[in-house]
Design an enzyme around this catalytic site. Structure first.
Site, PDB file in Angstrom:
ATOM      1  NE  ARG A  64       0.726   1.841   4.561  1.00  0.00           N
ATOM      2  CZ  ARG A  64       1.640   1.764   4.541  1.00  0.00           C
ATOM      3  NH1 ARG A  64       2.528   1.947   3.207  1.00  0.00           N
ATOM      4  NH2 ARG A  64       2.561   1.414   5.597  1.00  0.00           N
ATOM      5  CG  HIS A  71       4.117   7.205  12.527  1.00  0.00           C
ATOM      6  ND1 HIS A  71       4.640   6.478  13.197  1.00  0.00           N
ATOM      7  CD2 HIS A  71       4.471   7.133  11.495  1.00  0.00           C
ATOM      8  CE1 HIS A  71       5.216   6.464  12.635  1.00  0.00           C
ATOM      9  NE2 HIS A  71       5.300   6.746  11.459  1.00  0.00           N
ATOM     10  CG  ASP A  73      -1.589   3.082  11.918  1.00  0.00           C
ATOM     11  OD1 ASP A  73      -0.898   3.439  12.746  1.00  0.00           O
ATOM     12  OD2 ASP A  73      -1.130   2.305  10.794  1.00  0.00           O
ATOM     13  CB  SER A 162       2.269  -2.467   3.351  1.00  0.00           C
ATOM     14  OG  SER A 162       2.638  -2.333   4.914  1.00  0.00           O
ATOM     15  CB  SER A 163       7.056  -5.852   1.990  1.00  0.00           C
ATOM     16  OG  SER A 163       8.256  -5.312   2.699  1.00  0.00           O
ATOM     17  CG  ASP A 207       0.767  -1.104   6.851  1.00  0.00           C
ATOM     18  OD1 ASP A 207       0.694  -0.172   7.020  1.00  0.00           O
ATOM     19  OD2 ASP A 207       1.717  -0.806   7.192  1.00  0.00           O
ATOM     20  CE  LYS A 251       7.363  -0.994  10.974  1.00  0.00           C
ATOM     21  NZ  LYS A 251       7.017  -1.102   9.474  1.00  0.00           N
TER      22      LYS A 251
HETATM   23  P1  NG1 Z   1       5.360   0.113   7.265  1.00  0.00           P
HETATM   24  O1  NG1 Z   1       5.258   2.122   6.645  1.00  0.00           O
HETATM   25  O2  NG1 Z   1       4.936  -0.088   6.204  1.00  0.00           O
HETATM   26  O3  NG1 Z   1       6.389   0.545   8.288  1.00  0.00           O
HETATM   27  C1  NG1 Z   1       3.977   1.164   9.525  1.00  0.00           C
HETATM   28  C2  NG1 Z   1       2.872   0.742  10.614  1.00  0.00           C
HETATM   29  C3  NG1 Z   1       1.960   1.546  10.217  1.00  0.00           C
HETATM   30  C4  NG1 Z   1       2.119   2.983  10.299  1.00  0.00           C
HETATM   31  C5  NG1 Z   1       3.261   3.507   9.672  1.00  0.00           C
HETATM   32  C6  NG1 Z   1       2.942   4.766  10.182  1.00  0.00           C
HETATM   33  C7  NG1 Z   1       3.685  -1.753  10.939  1.00  0.00           C
HETATM   34  C8  NG1 Z   1       3.526  -3.200  10.327  1.00  0.00           C
HETATM   35  N1  NG1 Z   1       2.704  -0.716  10.364  1.00  0.00           N
HETATM   36  O4  NG1 Z   1       3.799   0.854   8.065  1.00  0.00           O
HETATM   37  O5  NG1 Z   1       0.619   0.535  11.099  1.00  0.00           O
HETATM   38  O6  NG1 Z   1       1.474   3.064  11.987  1.00  0.00           O
HETATM   39  O7  NG1 Z   1       4.172   2.516  10.257  1.00  0.00           O
HETATM   40  O8  NG1 Z   1       2.276   5.679   9.568  1.00  0.00           O
HETATM   41  O9  NG1 Z   1       3.352  -1.431  11.459  1.00  0.00           O
END
Ligand code: NG1
Length: 490
Positions: A64, A71, A73, A162-163, A207, A251
């Site tokens: 997505r 940040h 959600d 969002s992989s 995500d 992450k």
């Molecule tokens: P990404 O960008 O995929 O690392 C993360 C969090 C989301 C949201 C966004 C920031 C996970 C799986 N995803 O997404 O829930 O907080 O950062 O908007 O932790």
């Protein structure tokens, strides 16, 4: 479906399947043919890996891009993402025992095998198999049958697209399908948001929800606690261009702690505000998310926010000792309530202290921006939408501190090269920028930005990053909103 039959079908009747692919990915005939060839190759690879598996299914789950609402959600404030045409594809075959056997098409990720059992422990932090485990082990009551699978993905990793959640979602659907369970997608999204915390990130539910419920040609406004979605039509004259800064923010590593710092600071900030409200309004309000405070506190308005920022969260940063004092708890209680991480360790006090005011201000403002951005799209007010994107970027850079010099460069130059709006998308600390462009300007925008960033800025500032000129189109591309996850060719 029978694998040999389907391979023959793809040979003989390829054109029969083109329309389904075009609908899912919103693509032209040529790209649809490429996808079908890819499926064919994956089927042949699967046959070699699991010659005994005859009955197969194919699941896909998209990545997505978030248009605005970063940040928010995990603070129960809305987001506005679209599902994109980059995805995880799983070719699978149910088995009669409880074993999951998974190969990755990318040889960089080794074979994994595990049991659907309460005793199954996570792999080491950072292992790709944990995302499959998160998708399968979240509800052991639901099914016992495992599967053999080959996994393919084309979502760049650690890029804020969002992989990881696409893999969790695809694995969960594969597991449910193998056990003949048809899930309610909204409930599943809620479950999988919690399930993904298995990997150690304190993320929210954006995500998984967009990957499951994404819609062709539409963005989704997603609201949390309770989870609900609203489709938002994208005006026809605009498009969104993603640019990958090529700076990775995995992450599972360093960025996990940087990411987790933000939910921790938000929770502490909220409890400082909760305490203030109880004293000031002599009431029993106690909100568990900043979003609940925004939605339900009767005295919530701009004056209230100003009061909090001027009088309650008015320091640049807070030490543990100061917070403990404000909350009236001891240090042990503080650590257990706010700093305990999934792996049992404690989050250390940041060297620059907890930045409660900045995080609180950003989250409240960003949540309000999402609602205004949805109104802007619905009223075809493209200029306002772009302006809100830029404000969101400034907040992310200055208050939430999740930008990087590369993202700053991209946003600055994009706005000079014709973007109406530009901002970082996803968790930050690297990753991608999303740009709002009039379709008529898209070609010249893409050419200018390729030249400026991939052929000049990166070679000059990051000689260690090799830019493959033949695949620059993978780093900068127009993304069309696509369909959410599910079985294909069923
Ligand atoms: P990404 O960008 O995929 O690392 C993360 C969090 C989301 C949201 C966004 C920031 C996970 C799986 N995803 O997404 O829930 O907080 O950062 O908007 O932790």
């Amino acid at each position: 479906m029978n694998i040999d039959y389907f391979i023959q079908e793809l040979k003989k009747n390829l054109s029969k399947y083109i329309d389904e692919i075009k609908n899912i990915y919103q693509c032209d005939d040529n790209s649809a043919l490429e996808y079908l060839n890819l499926c064919n190759n994956l089927l042949i690879e699967f046959k070699t890996l699991f010659p005994e598996s005859k009955e197969i299914g194919i699941i896909r789950a998209p990545g997505r891009v978030n248009l605005i609402g970063e940040h928010t959600d995990y603070n129960a404030l809305p987001v506005l993402p679209i599902a994109i045409d980059k995805n995880i594809i799983i070719i699978f075959s149910p088995v009669n025992d409880s074993t999951i056997r998974i190969y990755n098409h990318d040889p960089g990720f080794e074979y994994r095998e595990f049991e659907i059992s309460e005793n199954t422990k996570p792999y080491e932090t950072g292992d790709w198999g944990n995302y499959v485990k998160a998708g399968v082990l979240w509800n052991k009551e639901k099914g016992k049958k495992g599967f053999n699978a080959l996994i393919y993905g084309d979502i760049p990793s650690a890029a804020g697209l969002s992989s990881s959640s696409a893999l969790v979602v695809a694995s969960a659907l594969t597991f449910l399908q193998s056990n003949n369970i048809n899930p309610d997608l909204l409930l599943l999204a809620d479950e999988l948001a919690k399930a993904e915390q298995y990997v150690g990130t304190m993320g929210g539910g954006m995500d998984q929800t967009i990957s499951l419920l994404g819609k062709e040609n539409k963005a989704l406004q997603i609201n949390f606690h309770p989870l609900s979605v609203k489709e938002v039509v994208i005006p026809n004259e605009i498009c969104f261009v993603v640019i990958n800064s090529l700076v990775k923010a995995p992450k599972t590593k360093n960025a996990r702690l940087k990411y987790n710092r933000r939910p921790i600071e938000c929770k502490i900030a909220l409890d400082v505000v909760n305490k203030y409200i109880v004293n000031r309004f002599n009431s029993a309000f106690n909100y568990s998310f900043i979003g609940n405070l925004v939605k339900s506190f009767p005295s919530f308005n701009q004056n209230f926010i100003n009061d909090i920022l001027d009088n309650v969260l008015n320091k640049e940063s807070y030490s543990t000792a100061q917070i403990v004092n404000i909350l009236g708890i001891d240090e042990e209680q503080f650590k257990d309530k706010y700093l305990l991480l999934k792996d049992g360790s404690y989050f250390d006090e940041p060297h620059d202290g907890f930045k409660l005011r900045q995080r609180f201000q950003y989250v409240i403002e960003e949540g309000l921006r999402v609602s205004r951005a949805v109104d802007a799209l619905e009223n075809n007010n493209i200029t306002l939408f772009g302006k809100l994107m830029v404000e969101s970027y400034f907040g992310a850079r200055d208050l939430y501190e999740i930008s990087t010099p590369e993202i700053d460069f991209l946003v600055r130059e994009a706005l000079k090269c014709g973007a109406i709006g530009s901002r970082l998308t996803g968790a930050g600390f690297g990753g991608c920028v999303i740009n709002l462009i009039y379709k008529k300007d898209a070609y010249s925008f893409l050419e200018k930005m390729k030249d400026l960033y991939f052929f000049k800025y990166i070679p000059e500032t990051h000689p260690e990053i090799s830019v493959n000129k033949n695949i620059v189109d993978n780093y900068i591309f127009i993304c069309k909103p696509c369909r959410g996850a599910g079985l294909i060719f069923s």
